[in-house]
Design a protein around this motif. Structure first.
Motif, PDB file in Angstrom:
ATOM      1  N   MET A   1     -75.335  35.312 -61.343  1.00 20.12           N
ATOM      2  CA  MET A   1     -74.530  35.348 -62.558  1.00 20.12           C
ATOM      3  C   MET A   1     -73.066  35.590 -62.188  1.00 20.12           C
ATOM      4  O   MET A   1     -72.760  36.423 -61.368  1.00 20.12           O
ATOM      5  N   THR A   2     -72.182  34.864 -62.839  1.00 18.64           N
ATOM      6  CA  THR A   2     -70.757  34.991 -62.590  1.00 18.64           C
ATOM      7  C   THR A   2     -70.183  36.090 -63.472  1.00 18.64           C
ATOM      8  O   THR A   2     -70.523  36.203 -64.639  1.00 18.64           O
ATOM      9  N   ASP A   3     -69.308  36.879 -62.880  1.00 15.39           N
ATOM     10  CA  ASP A   3     -68.598  37.894 -63.668  1.00 15.39           C
ATOM     11  C   ASP A   3     -67.324  37.275 -64.229  1.00 15.39           C
ATOM     12  O   ASP A   3     -66.673  36.460 -63.571  1.00 15.39           O
ATOM     13  N   TYR A   4     -66.978  37.631 -65.438  1.00 15.53           N
ATOM     14  CA  TYR A   4     -65.775  37.127 -66.095  1.00 15.53           C
ATOM     15  C   TYR A   4     -64.873  38.287 -66.458  1.00 15.53           C
ATOM     16  O   TYR A   4     -65.342  39.400 -66.708  1.00 15.53           O
ATOM     17  N   ILE A   5     -63.592  37.999 -66.514  1.00 14.82           N
ATOM     18  CA  ILE A   5     -62.596  39.002 -66.893  1.00 14.82           C
ATOM     19  C   ILE A   5     -61.846  38.470 -68.102  1.00 14.82           C
ATOM     20  O   ILE A   5     -61.396  37.321 -68.102  1.00 14.82           O
ATOM     21  N   ILE A   6     -61.716  39.278 -69.119  1.00 18.42           N
ATOM     22  CA  ILE A   6     -60.911  38.933 -70.293  1.00 18.42           C
ATOM     23  C   ILE A   6     -59.716  39.863 -70.303  1.00 18.42           C
ATOM     24  O   ILE A   6     -59.869  41.087 -70.191  1.00 18.42           O
ATOM     25  N   GLU A   7     -58.518  39.282 -70.421  1.00 14.86           N
ATOM     26  CA  GLU A   7     -57.303  40.092 -70.442  1.00 14.86           C
ATOM     27  C   GLU A   7     -56.289  39.491 -71.401  1.00 14.86           C
ATOM     28  O   GLU A   7     -56.455  38.358 -71.856  1.00 14.86           O
ATOM     29  N   SER A   8     -55.254  40.223 -71.702  1.00 20.49           N
ATOM     30  CA  SER A   8     -54.199  39.758 -72.605  1.00 20.49           C
ATOM     31  C   SER A   8     -53.453  38.579 -71.985  1.00 20.49           C
ATOM     32  O   SER A   8     -53.276  38.509 -70.769  1.00 20.49           O
ATOM     33  N   CYS A   9     -53.004  37.673 -72.845  1.00 17.80           N
ATOM     34  CA  CYS A   9     -52.278  36.480 -72.402  1.00 17.80           C
ATOM     35  C   CYS A   9     -50.832  36.788 -72.066  1.00 17.80           C
ATOM     36  O   CYS A   9     -50.187  37.612 -72.716  1.00 17.80           O
ATOM     37  N   ASN A  10     -50.314  36.030 -71.092  1.00 18.91           N
ATOM     38  CA  ASN A  10     -48.870  35.975 -70.881  1.00 18.91           C
ATOM     39  C   ASN A  10     -48.433  34.568 -71.290  1.00 18.91           C
ATOM     40  O   ASN A  10     -49.256  33.746 -71.710  1.00 18.91           O
ATOM     41  N   LYS A  11     -47.143  34.254 -71.158  1.00 16.98           N
ATOM     42  CA  LYS A  11     -46.642  32.944 -71.609  1.00 16.98           C
ATOM     43  C   LYS A  11     -47.304  31.788 -70.868  1.00 16.98           C
ATOM     44  O   LYS A  11     -47.592  30.748 -71.455  1.00 16.98           O
ATOM     45  N   ASP A  12     -47.562  31.951 -69.579  1.00 17.71           N
ATOM     46  CA  ASP A  12     -48.217  30.882 -68.819  1.00 17.71           C
ATOM     47  C   ASP A  12     -49.646  30.648 -69.307  1.00 17.71           C
ATOM     48  O   ASP A  12     -50.100  29.511 -69.400  1.00 17.71           O
ATOM     49  N   ASN A  13     -50.353  31.756 -69.620  1.00 13.63           N
ATOM     50  CA  ASN A  13     -51.720  31.622 -70.140  1.00 13.63           C
ATOM     51  C   ASN A  13     -51.712  30.877 -71.467  1.00 13.63           C
ATOM     52  O   ASN A  13     -52.570  30.019 -71.718  1.00 13.63           O
ATOM     53  N   ILE A  14     -50.774  31.218 -72.330  1.00 11.66           N
ATOM     54  CA  ILE A  14     -50.679  30.577 -73.646  1.00 11.66           C
ATOM     55  C   ILE A  14     -50.443  29.084 -73.480  1.00 11.66           C
ATOM     56  O   ILE A  14     -51.077  28.257 -74.131  1.00 11.66           O
ATOM     57  N   LYS A  15     -49.537  28.717 -72.564  1.00 10.52           N
ATOM     58  CA  LYS A  15     -49.270  27.296 -72.312  1.00 10.52           C
ATOM     59  C   LYS A  15     -50.540  26.592 -71.826  1.00 10.52           C
ATOM     60  O   LYS A  15     -50.855  25.488 -72.269  1.00 10.52           O
ATOM     61  N   THR A  16     -51.292  27.221 -70.934  1.00  9.05           N
ATOM     62  CA  THR A  16     -52.535  26.628 -70.431  1.00  9.05           C
ATOM     63  C   THR A  16     -53.533  26.411 -71.569  1.00  9.05           C
ATOM     64  O   THR A  16     -54.178  25.358 -71.649  1.00  9.05           O
ATOM     65  N   ILE A  17     -53.647  27.392 -72.465  1.00 10.77           N
ATOM     66  CA  ILE A  17     -54.585  27.290 -73.589  1.00 10.77           C
ATOM     67  C   ILE A  17     -54.166  26.166 -74.540  1.00 10.77           C
ATOM     68  O   ILE A  17     -54.982  25.322 -74.931  1.00 10.77           O
ATOM     69  N   VAL A  18     -52.884  26.144 -74.903  1.00 12.10           N
ATOM     70  CA  VAL A  18     -52.379  25.110 -75.820  1.00 12.10           C
ATOM     71  C   VAL A  18     -52.518  23.731 -75.184  1.00 12.10           C
ATOM     72  O   VAL A  18     -53.002  22.789 -75.816  1.00 12.10           O
ATOM     73  N   ASP A  19     -52.119  23.614 -73.910  1.00 14.97           N
ATOM     74  CA  ASP A  19     -52.250  22.315 -73.224  1.00 14.97           C
ATOM     75  C   ASP A  19     -53.712  21.889 -73.143  1.00 14.97           C
ATOM     76  O   ASP A  19     -54.034  20.705 -73.306  1.00 14.97           O
ATOM     77  N   GLY A  20     -54.600  22.846 -72.907  1.00 15.25           N
ATOM     78  CA  GLY A  20     -56.026  22.535 -72.797  1.00 15.25           C
ATOM     79  C   GLY A  20     -56.609  21.991 -74.085  1.00 15.25           C
ATOM     80  O   GLY A  20     -57.311  20.966 -74.077  1.00 15.25           O
ATOM     81  N   ILE A  21     -56.320  22.648 -75.218  1.00 12.71           N
ATOM     82  CA  ILE A  21     -56.871  22.169 -76.493  1.00 12.71           C
ATOM     83  C   ILE A  21     -56.221  20.850 -76.892  1.00 12.71           C
ATOM     84  O   ILE A  21     -56.884  19.955 -77.418  1.00 12.71           O
ATOM     85  N   ASN A  22     -54.911  20.712 -76.620  1.00 14.80           N
ATOM     86  CA  ASN A  22     -54.247  19.442 -76.938  1.00 14.80           C
ATOM     87  C   ASN A  22     -54.822  18.298 -76.115  1.00 14.80           C
ATOM     88  O   ASN A  22     -55.057  17.202 -76.643  1.00 14.80           O
ATOM     89  N   GLU A  23     -55.064  18.525 -74.838  1.00 15.34           N
ATOM     90  CA  GLU A  23     -55.647  17.490 -73.975  1.00 15.34           C
ATOM     91  C   GLU A  23     -57.020  17.073 -74.501  1.00 15.34           C
ATOM     92  O   GLU A  23     -57.331  15.885 -74.596  1.00 15.34           O
ATOM     93  N   TYR A  24     -57.837  18.048 -74.862  1.00 12.79           N
ATOM     94  CA  TYR A  24     -59.159  17.740 -75.402  1.00 12.79           C
ATOM     95  C   TYR A  24     -59.051  16.966 -76.718  1.00 12.79           C
ATOM     96  O   TYR A  24     -59.684  15.922 -76.889  1.00 12.79           O
ATOM     97  N   ASN A  25     -58.247  17.493 -77.660  1.00 10.44           N
ATOM     98  CA  ASN A  25     -58.091  16.835 -78.960  1.00 10.44           C
ATOM     99  C   ASN A  25     -57.652  15.385 -78.800  1.00 10.44           C
ATOM    100  O   ASN A  25     -58.198  14.482 -79.430  1.00 10.44           O
ATOM    101  N   LEU A  26     -56.653  15.178 -77.946  1.00 14.08           N
ATOM    102  CA  LEU A  26     -56.094  13.837 -77.787  1.00 14.08           C
ATOM    103  C   LEU A  26     -57.029  12.913 -77.018  1.00 14.08           C
ATOM    104  O   LEU A  26     -56.901  11.691 -77.096  1.00 14.08           O
ATOM    105  N   SER A  27     -57.998  13.470 -76.309  1.00 15.52           N
ATOM    106  CA  SER A  27     -59.003  12.620 -75.666  1.00 15.52           C
ATOM    107  C   SER A  27     -59.996  12.087 -76.691  1.00 15.52           C
ATOM    108  O   SER A  27     -60.690  11.103 -76.444  1.00 15.52           O
ATOM    109  N   LYS A  28     -60.059  12.724 -77.853  1.00 15.07           N
ATOM    110  CA  LYS A  28     -60.976  12.315 -78.924  1.00 15.07           C
ATOM    111  C   LYS A  28     -60.296  11.461 -79.993  1.00 15.07           C
ATOM    112  O   LYS A  28     -60.892  10.543 -80.530  1.00 15.07           O
ATOM    113  N   VAL A  29     -59.041  11.803 -80.339  1.00 18.03           N
ATOM    114  CA  VAL A  29     -58.289  11.090 -81.375  1.00 18.03           C
ATOM    115  C   VAL A  29     -56.853  10.933 -80.877  1.00 18.03           C
ATOM    116  O   VAL A  29     -56.172  11.928 -80.606  1.00 18.03           O
ATOM    117  N   SER A  30     -56.389   9.701 -80.774  1.00 16.60           N
ATOM    118  CA  SER A  30     -55.036   9.441 -80.280  1.00 16.60           C
ATOM    119  C   SER A  30     -53.982  10.027 -81.207  1.00 16.60           C
ATOM    120  O   SER A  30     -54.153  10.063 -82.427  1.00 16.60           O
TER     121      SER A  30
END
Length: 142
Positions: A1-30
């Motif tokens: 089993m893999t251990d996971y860590i949850i922590e507060s976001c910094n600006k780089d984390n926020i950018k990764t999250i936003v870019d990730g959801i945008n990439e997924y969304n745009l892969s489904k609907v242009s």
């Protein structure tokens, strides 16, 4: 089993999250638009005092998303909110938006949005306790 860590976001984390959801969304609907187009306006009285404003924008699927529309309590029921809403909708239409979305609470502006042509599309009952959070949309015609 893999251990996971949850922590507060910094600006780089926020950018990764936003870019990730945008990439997924745009892969489904242009995208229809390339970027978030901010539509943020303030309305002032004859003395230059801020009496209201709107914070909104158009997303990559050409939907107007109104985050906040506020009119100072002493200036409500005078058509100022409608003026702000119509102004924002008209700018959004000029920029290609075809639908508008907003949410509010039963103690705030439910009747205002209904009066301005919005349709209730859903609600969360008893949030906050004893009230309702209501979601609205409106087709923007040319």
């Amino acid at each position: 089993m893999t251990d996971y860590i949850i922590e507060s976001c910094n600006k780089d984390n926020i950018k990764t999250i936003v870019d990730g959801i945008n990439e997924y969304n745009l892969s489904k609907v242009s995208a229809l638009a390339k970027i978030w187009t901010r539509l943020e306006f303030v309305i002032k009285d004859e003395n230059g005092t801020e009496i209201g404003g709107v914070l909104a924008g158009i997303g990559y699927w050409n939907g107007l998303e109104i985050k906040i529309l506020w009119v100072k309590e002493t200036h409500r029921k005078k058509g100022i909110g409608t003026k702000l809403l119509e102004y924002t909708e008209n700018i959004a239409k000029e920029k290609g938006a075809y639908i508008s979305m907003i949410d509010t609470f039963d103690f705030r502006a439910e009747d205002f949005y209904l009066k301005n042509g919005y349709n209730s599309i859903g609600e969360i009952k008893d949030f906050p306790k004893g009230h309702r959070r209501i979601y609205f949309s409106k087709t923007l015609h040319e």
